[in-house]
Design an enzyme around this catalytic site. Structure first.
Site, PDB file in Angstrom:
ATOM      1  N   ASP A  85       0.820  -1.208   0.000  1.00 23.58           N
ATOM      2  CA  ASP A  85       0.000   0.000   0.000  1.00 23.58           C
ATOM      3  C   ASP A  85       0.856   1.260   0.000  1.00 23.58           C
ATOM      4  O   ASP A  85       1.898   1.316   0.671  1.00 23.58           O
ATOM      5  CB  ASP A  85      -0.889   0.040   1.248  1.00 23.58           C
ATOM      6  CG  ASP A  85      -2.236  -0.611   1.026  1.00 23.58           C
ATOM      7  OD1 ASP A  85      -2.667  -0.697  -0.139  1.00 23.58           O
ATOM      8  OD2 ASP A  85      -2.871  -1.027   2.009  1.00 23.58           O
ATOM      9  N   LYS A 115      -0.321  -0.322  -4.296  1.00 23.64           N
ATOM     10  CA  LYS A 115      -1.785  -0.175  -4.315  1.00 23.64           C
ATOM     11  C   LYS A 115      -2.165   1.227  -3.857  1.00 23.64           C
ATOM     12  O   LYS A 115      -1.642   1.720  -2.859  1.00 23.64           O
ATOM     13  CB  LYS A 115      -2.463  -1.216  -3.437  1.00 23.64           C
ATOM     14  CG  LYS A 115      -3.994  -1.085  -3.413  1.00 23.64           C
ATOM     15  CD  LYS A 115      -4.660  -2.287  -2.773  1.00 23.64           C
ATOM     16  CE  LYS A 115      -4.527  -2.321  -1.274  1.00 23.64           C
ATOM     17  NZ  LYS A 115      -5.233  -1.177  -0.612  1.00 23.64           N
ATOM     18  N   GLU A 184     -13.762  -3.151  -1.876  1.00 23.88           N
ATOM     19  CA  GLU A 184     -13.969  -3.346  -0.439  1.00 23.88           C
ATOM     20  C   GLU A 184     -15.353  -2.868  -0.001  1.00 23.88           C
ATOM     21  O   GLU A 184     -15.750  -1.734  -0.268  1.00 23.88           O
ATOM     22  CB  GLU A 184     -12.896  -2.619   0.370  1.00 23.88           C
ATOM     23  CG  GLU A 184     -13.055  -2.818   1.877  1.00 23.88           C
ATOM     24  CD  GLU A 184     -11.862  -2.369   2.688  1.00 23.88           C
ATOM     25  OE1 GLU A 184     -11.907  -2.494   3.929  1.00 23.88           O
ATOM     26  OE2 GLU A 184     -10.880  -1.891   2.093  1.00 23.88           O
TER      27      GLU A 184
END
Length: 301
Positions: A85, A115, A184
């Site tokens: 991330d 990400k 998500e």
């Protein structure tokens, strides 16, 4: 030893409907065990802020945190595709900062991809990273770095206008060059529609059954936390929290009672042979012979 997955390999898995498995990892032992278990991909998520560093949100996580933990994961998982991330405000502020921070994650951390959270608003950064040779995974829906803006951890895409926006975001990220997208906390029908509309893989977490793959946080999957809060979208496969707590409690009790360490946990000195026995052949070890002069019967005064 298996070969590390590649972006084209992930793409092939989507085409062949071979579901992609992903789990987060933040250190050497967890990454090593995950690789030995055969996981397809590892994510060094900024969720480490919640489950490792004790923050309430992911916002305090720094680029140094991500690089440090990615480096540990990369040392362990040498045959697994690793994504890391980009933390809060390490991208989006300026193109130069975005590229510099992503380069640190790749060069110093050892990740194969980064990400980014966000939709249409970050496509410029995605394009720049991809142009620079840095693979990018997108992330839409519930984006933890925007938790305050979203007013908490809520399922996204329930309203038609929100669903339309998320679909546009997914298509924009694909066009910008993202090789996959995490979905998500989306409604299942919306996640299914996005997965069908995209040619790149979708990885779901709380987004239903139609995604091309699924990801869970390591500590949720193993219930490795205290206190542990159950989540509707998580299936726990072990209760390590209770096991660890009980093991440490038993150790503490053994220390206090004197049961640990026992004799088998201690070290004793070796018995030294007597000089006279060694010199004159009194040792029981037949391989040890006295000096040649002694064997010949030479007498010493």
């Amino acid at each position: 030893m298996r070969k590390r997955l590649t972006i084209s390999g992930l793409q092939k898995m989507k085409q062949e409907r071979n579901a992609i498995s992903m789990v987060t990892a933040y250190d050497y032992p967890s990454a090593k065990l995950a690789e030995e278990a055969g996981i397809d991909t590892l994510l060094v998520g900024d969720s480490l802020g919640n489950v490792v560093l004790g923050y309430e949100t992911t916002i305090p996580v720094t680029i140094e945190d991500i690089v440090y933990h990615t480096r540990a994961v990369a040392r362990a998982a040498t045959h697994t595709f690793i994504i890391a991330d980009m933390p809060f405000m390490t991208y989006g502020a300026s193109r130069e900062a975005t590229l510099t921070n992503a380069a640190r994650i790749m060069q110093q951390g050892g990740a194969q991809a980064v990400k980014l959270e966000g939709g249409s608003e970050i496509t410029g950064d995605v394009e720049a990273l991809v142009k620079a040779g840095i693979p990018v995974m997108g992330h839409i829906g519930l984006t933890p770095q925007s938790v305050h803006q979203l007013s908490g951890y809520k399922v996204q895409g329930k309203l038609e206008k929100d669903a339309e926006r998320l679909m546009k975001d997914a298509l924009a990220l694909e066009k910008a060059g993202a090789f996959a997208i995490v979905l998500e906390l989306l409604t299942e029908p919306l996640a299914a529609a996005i997965t069908k509309a995209l040619s790149i893989p979708t990885i779901g977490i709380g987004a239903g059954r139609a995604c091309d793959g699924q990801v869970l946080v390591y500590h949720d999957l193993l219930q490795y936390a205290s206190p542990y809060f159950e989540k509707k979208f998580v299936k726990t496969y072990a209760d390590l929290g209770t096991t660890v707590r009980q093991a440490i409690e038993a150790f503490s009790q053994d220390v206090k009672s004197g049961a640990f360490p026992a004799e088998e946990h201690t070290f004793q000195p070796q018995a030294e042979a007597k000089t006279s026995e060694t010199l004159y052949g009194g040792t029981s070890d037949s391989s040890e012979q006295p000096p040649a002069d002694v064997r010949k019967g030479v007498q010493y005064s």
